[in-house]
Design a protein around this motif. Structure first.
Motif, PDB file in Angstrom:
ATOM      1  N   TRP A  70       0.859  -1.184   0.000  1.00 43.52           N
ATOM      2  CA  TRP A  70       0.000   0.000   0.000  1.00 43.52           C
ATOM      3  C   TRP A  70       0.888   1.225   0.000  1.00 43.52           C
ATOM      4  O   TRP A  70       1.547   1.525   0.986  1.00 43.52           O
ATOM      5  CB  TRP A  70      -0.904  -0.007   1.230  1.00 43.52           C
ATOM      6  CG  TRP A  70      -1.815   1.184   1.323  1.00 43.52           C
ATOM      7  CD1 TRP A  70      -1.466   2.456   1.694  1.00 43.52           C
ATOM      8  CD2 TRP A  70      -3.194   1.222   1.036  1.00 43.52           C
ATOM      9  NE1 TRP A  70      -2.553   3.275   1.647  1.00 43.52           N
ATOM     10  CE2 TRP A  70      -3.635   2.545   1.254  1.00 43.52           C
ATOM     11  CE3 TRP A  70      -4.113   0.273   0.614  1.00 43.52           C
ATOM     12  CZ2 TRP A  70      -4.951   2.923   1.064  1.00 43.52           C
ATOM     13  CZ3 TRP A  70      -5.422   0.653   0.432  1.00 43.52           C
ATOM     14  CH2 TRP A  70      -5.832   1.963   0.656  1.00 43.52           C
ATOM     15  N   ASN A  71       0.924   1.917  -1.128  1.00 41.28           N
ATOM     16  CA  ASN A  71       1.792   3.093  -1.264  1.00 41.28           C
ATOM     17  C   ASN A  71       3.225   2.790  -0.822  1.00 41.28           C
ATOM     18  O   ASN A  71       3.876   3.581  -0.138  1.00 41.28           O
ATOM     19  CB  ASN A  71       1.239   4.269  -0.450  1.00 41.28           C
ATOM     20  CG  ASN A  71      -0.069   4.771  -1.007  1.00 41.28           C
ATOM     21  OD1 ASN A  71      -0.341   4.606  -2.193  1.00 41.28           O
ATOM     22  ND2 ASN A  71      -0.882   5.389  -0.179  1.00 41.28           N
ATOM     23  N   GLY A  72       3.690   1.604  -1.201  1.00 37.06           N
ATOM     24  CA  GLY A  72       5.062   1.218  -0.887  1.00 37.06           C
ATOM     25  C   GLY A  72       5.240   0.571   0.471  1.00 37.06           C
ATOM     26  O   GLY A  72       6.323   0.087   0.787  1.00 37.06           O
ATOM     27  N   GLN A  73       4.194   0.539   1.291  1.00 37.91           N
ATOM     28  CA  GLN A  73       4.286  -0.062   2.624  1.00 37.91           C
ATOM     29  C   GLN A  73       3.911  -1.546   2.559  1.00 37.91           C
ATOM     30  O   GLN A  73       3.017  -1.943   1.815  1.00 37.91           O
ATOM     31  CB  GLN A  73       3.326   0.619   3.599  1.00 37.91           C
ATOM     32  CG  GLN A  73       3.560   2.099   3.802  1.00 37.91           C
ATOM     33  CD  GLN A  73       2.571   2.651   4.807  1.00 37.91           C
ATOM     34  OE1 GLN A  73       2.710   2.446   6.010  1.00 37.91           O
ATOM     35  NE2 GLN A  73       1.562   3.354   4.318  1.00 37.91           N
ATOM     36  N   SER A  74       4.569  -2.353   3.352  1.00 37.62           N
ATOM     37  CA  SER A  74       4.212  -3.761   3.465  1.00 37.62           C
ATOM     38  C   SER A  74       2.860  -3.882   4.160  1.00 37.62           C
ATOM     39  O   SER A  74       2.640  -3.302   5.226  1.00 37.62           O
ATOM     40  CB  SER A  74       5.279  -4.511   4.267  1.00 37.62           C
ATOM     41  OG  SER A  74       4.782  -5.729   4.764  1.00 37.62           O
ATOM     42  N   MET A  75       1.934  -4.643   3.561  1.00 38.42           N
ATOM     43  CA  MET A  75       0.617  -4.801   4.160  1.00 38.42           C
ATOM     44  C   MET A  75       0.709  -5.450   5.545  1.00 38.42           C
ATOM     45  O   MET A  75      -0.047  -5.105   6.456  1.00 38.42           O
ATOM     46  CB  MET A  75      -0.289  -5.625   3.246  1.00 38.42           C
ATOM     47  CG  MET A  75      -1.706  -5.801   3.778  1.00 38.42           C
ATOM     48  SD  MET A  75      -2.576  -4.226   4.010  1.00 38.42           S
ATOM     49  CE  MET A  75      -2.995  -3.840   2.309  1.00 38.42           C
ATOM     50  N   LYS A  76       1.644  -6.386   5.710  1.00 29.24           N
ATOM     51  CA  LYS A  76       1.788  -7.032   7.018  1.00 29.24           C
ATOM     52  C   LYS A  76       2.183  -6.019   8.080  1.00 29.24           C
ATOM     53  O   LYS A  76       1.661  -6.035   9.204  1.00 29.24           O
ATOM     54  CB  LYS A  76       2.812  -8.157   6.955  1.00 29.24           C
ATOM     55  CG  LYS A  76       2.932  -8.929   8.267  1.00 29.24           C
ATOM     56  CD  LYS A  76       3.812 -10.157   8.109  1.00 29.24           C
ATOM     57  CE  LYS A  76       3.888 -10.945   9.412  1.00 29.24           C
ATOM     58  NZ  LYS A  76       4.717 -12.167   9.274  1.00 29.24           N
ATOM     59  N   LYS A  77       3.101  -5.099   7.733  1.00 32.51           N
ATOM     60  CA  LYS A  77       3.495  -4.077   8.695  1.00 32.51           C
ATOM     61  C   LYS A  77       2.332  -3.137   9.008  1.00 32.51           C
ATOM     62  O   LYS A  77       2.163  -2.699  10.153  1.00 32.51           O
ATOM     63  CB  LYS A  77       4.694  -3.295   8.150  1.00 32.51           C
ATOM     64  CG  LYS A  77       5.990  -4.092   8.142  1.00 32.51           C
ATOM     65  CD  LYS A  77       7.158  -3.231   7.680  1.00 32.51           C
ATOM     66  CE  LYS A  77       8.462  -4.017   7.712  1.00 32.51           C
ATOM     67  NZ  LYS A  77       9.608  -3.200   7.244  1.00 32.51           N
ATOM     68  N   ILE A  78       1.533  -2.844   7.982  1.00 31.73           N
ATOM     69  CA  ILE A  78       0.359  -1.999   8.202  1.00 31.73           C
ATOM     70  C   ILE A  78      -0.598  -2.675   9.169  1.00 31.73           C
ATOM     71  O   ILE A  78      -1.113  -2.059  10.109  1.00 31.73           O
ATOM     72  CB  ILE A  78      -0.353  -1.708   6.858  1.00 31.73           C
ATOM     73  CG1 ILE A  78       0.482  -0.758   6.007  1.00 31.73           C
ATOM     74  CG2 ILE A  78      -1.738  -1.111   7.109  1.00 31.73           C
ATOM     75  CD1 ILE A  78      -0.070  -0.535   4.618  1.00 31.73           C
ATOM     76  N   ILE A  79      -0.848  -3.951   8.955  1.00 33.56           N
ATOM     77  CA  ILE A  79      -1.781  -4.696   9.808  1.00 33.56           C
ATOM     78  C   ILE A  79      -1.292  -4.719  11.249  1.00 33.56           C
ATOM     79  O   ILE A  79      -2.067  -4.536  12.193  1.00 33.56           O
ATOM     80  CB  ILE A  79      -1.982  -6.127   9.268  1.00 33.56           C
ATOM     81  CG1 ILE A  79      -2.744  -6.082   7.938  1.00 33.56           C
ATOM     82  CG2 ILE A  79      -2.725  -7.002  10.282  1.00 33.56           C
ATOM     83  CD1 ILE A  79      -2.833  -7.408   7.230  1.00 33.56           C
ATOM     84  N   LEU A  80       0.005  -4.933  11.439  1.00 38.60           N
ATOM     85  CA  LEU A  80       0.567  -4.943  12.793  1.00 38.60           C
ATOM     86  C   LEU A  80       0.389  -3.592  13.477  1.00 38.60           C
ATOM     87  O   LEU A  80       0.077  -3.517  14.675  1.00 38.60           O
ATOM     88  CB  LEU A  80       2.046  -5.326  12.743  1.00 38.60           C
ATOM     89  CG  LEU A  80       2.346  -6.789  12.394  1.00 38.60           C
ATOM     90  CD1 LEU A  80       3.834  -6.986  12.164  1.00 38.60           C
ATOM     91  CD2 LEU A  80       1.848  -7.728  13.499  1.00 38.60           C
ATOM     92  N   VAL A 122      -6.344 -13.867  16.207  1.00 37.70           N
ATOM     93  CA  VAL A 122      -5.857 -13.912  14.825  1.00 37.70           C
ATOM     94  C   VAL A 122      -4.546 -13.127  14.702  1.00 37.70           C
ATOM     95  O   VAL A 122      -4.324 -12.126  15.370  1.00 37.70           O
ATOM     96  CB  VAL A 122      -6.914 -13.339  13.858  1.00 37.70           C
ATOM     97  CG1 VAL A 122      -7.066 -11.830  14.028  1.00 37.70           C
ATOM     98  CG2 VAL A 122      -6.579 -13.690  12.414  1.00 37.70           C
ATOM     99  N   THR A 123      -3.643 -13.630  13.876  1.00 39.00           N
ATOM    100  CA  THR A 123      -2.355 -12.983  13.648  1.00 39.00           C
ATOM    101  C   THR A 123      -2.424 -12.092  12.408  1.00 39.00           C
ATOM    102  O   THR A 123      -3.414 -12.117  11.655  1.00 39.00           O
ATOM    103  CB  THR A 123      -1.255 -14.020  13.450  1.00 39.00           C
ATOM    104  OG1 THR A 123      -1.550 -14.781  12.267  1.00 39.00           O
ATOM    105  CG2 THR A 123      -1.173 -14.973  14.632  1.00 39.00           C
ATOM    106  N   ALA A 124      -1.349 -11.331  12.165  1.00 37.50           N
ATOM    107  CA  ALA A 124      -1.295 -10.495  10.964  1.00 37.50           C
ATOM    108  C   ALA A 124      -1.354 -11.372   9.721  1.00 37.50           C
ATOM    109  O   ALA A 124      -2.034 -11.040   8.741  1.00 37.50           O
ATOM    110  CB  ALA A 124      -0.020  -9.657  10.970  1.00 37.50           C
ATOM    111  N   ASP A 125      -0.671 -12.526   9.756  1.00 31.81           N
ATOM    112  CA  ASP A 125      -0.703 -13.450   8.614  1.00 31.81           C
ATOM    113  C   ASP A 125      -2.129 -13.991   8.423  1.00 31.81           C
ATOM    114  O   ASP A 125      -2.582 -14.161   7.288  1.00 31.81           O
ATOM    115  CB  ASP A 125       0.264 -14.603   8.831  1.00 31.81           C
ATOM    116  CG  ASP A 125       1.719 -14.169   8.682  1.00 31.81           C
ATOM    117  OD1 ASP A 125       1.980 -13.238   7.899  1.00 31.81           O
ATOM    118  OD2 ASP A 125       2.590 -14.772   9.346  1.00 31.81           O
ATOM    119  N   GLY A 126      -2.810 -14.248   9.541  1.00 33.53           N
ATOM    120  CA  GLY A 126      -4.178 -14.751   9.454  1.00 33.53           C
ATOM    121  C   GLY A 126      -5.107 -13.729   8.848  1.00 33.53           C
ATOM    122  O   GLY A 126      -6.006 -14.059   8.055  1.00 33.53           O
ATOM    123  N   ILE A 127      -4.909 -12.466   9.205  1.00 33.69           N
ATOM    124  CA  ILE A 127      -5.746 -11.389   8.638  1.00 33.69           C
ATOM    125  C   ILE A 127      -5.475 -11.258   7.149  1.00 33.69           C
ATOM    126  O   ILE A 127      -6.397 -11.105   6.339  1.00 33.69           O
ATOM    127  CB  ILE A 127      -5.465 -10.059   9.362  1.00 33.69           C
ATOM    128  CG1 ILE A 127      -6.022 -10.128  10.794  1.00 33.69           C
ATOM    129  CG2 ILE A 127      -6.101  -8.886   8.604  1.00 33.69           C
ATOM    130  CD1 ILE A 127      -5.725  -8.903  11.639  1.00 33.69           C
TER     131      ILE A 127
END
Length: 239
Positions: free
Chosen positions: A179-189, A228-233
């Protein structure tokens, strides 16, 4: 005759099943703990809204009254978020509505009906997900129906269509991995961290520099799937 939807403690989550019920009603009563200004605004677009402020409704809800006494479709109501804060007996009211406990309760007391619709927001422990509908019959007569949404509490009822938000790049599986260069996993965390602080969706979106639809989607998955974890989301989002 008119129907009245009664709900409380949405805590930032307005389920599609709840909206479908609200759309069939002529008025909405909310006993506080909206969780965000967005929930309040959304309810106002569906039907006339009568609402009180909950203990978790912060500065944005300053204009909401703590108690409300009114008459609607010939029925006399009194509403407060926490029953323990009731300043005085509402003796001339037919229905006293409260919330706060997340637990549905309907009792007859001294000629009055005391109604707590429970919570239809994020599922809390083993408590059911509930609301109520009051069917009016004229001349102050009414019937209260408990609506149990427990069968829907553990699943996400709908996905946000990325095409509905021009800021979300189209992708068959839903939201993009970046998302705009950001990792989605980092965003979710980051969203999980902000959610745990009790921040509303709008504030989370601003802090994480993402759109409100994306923030709402992540918050909803996190709150409706305990543990639920970030990977699960990400998996539930099809990423």
């Amino acid at each position: 005759m008119p129907d009245i939807a009664v709900l409380s403690d949405t805590h930032g989550l307005l389920r599609d099943d709840v909206i479908s019920i609200l759309n069939r009603c002529d008025a909405i009563l909310h006993a506080g703990d909206f969780g965000s200004a967005q929930i309040l605004a959304r309810l106002k677009t569906i039907a006339p809204l009568y609402a009180v402020r909950g203990n978790n409704d912060k500065e944005w809800a300053a204009r909401l009254a703590r108690t409300l006494s009114f008459e609607l479709f010939g029925i006399r109501f009194y509403m407060i978020h926490n029953r323990q804060d009731l300043p005085e007996p509402a003796k001339d009211r037919q229905i006293v509505i409260c919330g706060h406990t997340h637990n549905y309760e309907q009792i007859e007391k001294n000629g009055q009906t005391w109604l707590n619709p429970g919570s239809c927001g994020p599922k809390r422990f083993s408590l059911p997900v509930t609301m109520a509908v009051i069917e009016t019959a004229g001349c102050g007569a009414f019937t209260i129906t408990r609506i149990d949404l427990a069968a829907h509490a553990a699943r996400l009822d709908s996905r946000i269509d990325p095409a509905a938000d021009a800021s979300i790049p189209a992708r068959q599986t839903g939201f993009p991995v970046l998302w705009n260069g950001q990792s989605m996993k980092k965003i979710i965390l980051r969203v999980i961290k902000e959610t745990d602080k009790g921040k509303p969706v709008a504030a989370i979106a601003k802090s994480c520099r993402i759109s409100e639809p994306l923030a709402e989607q992540i918050c909803r998955l996190y709150l409706t799937h305990p543990g639920v974890t970030a990977d699960g989301i990400m998996a539930k989002m099809g990423l």
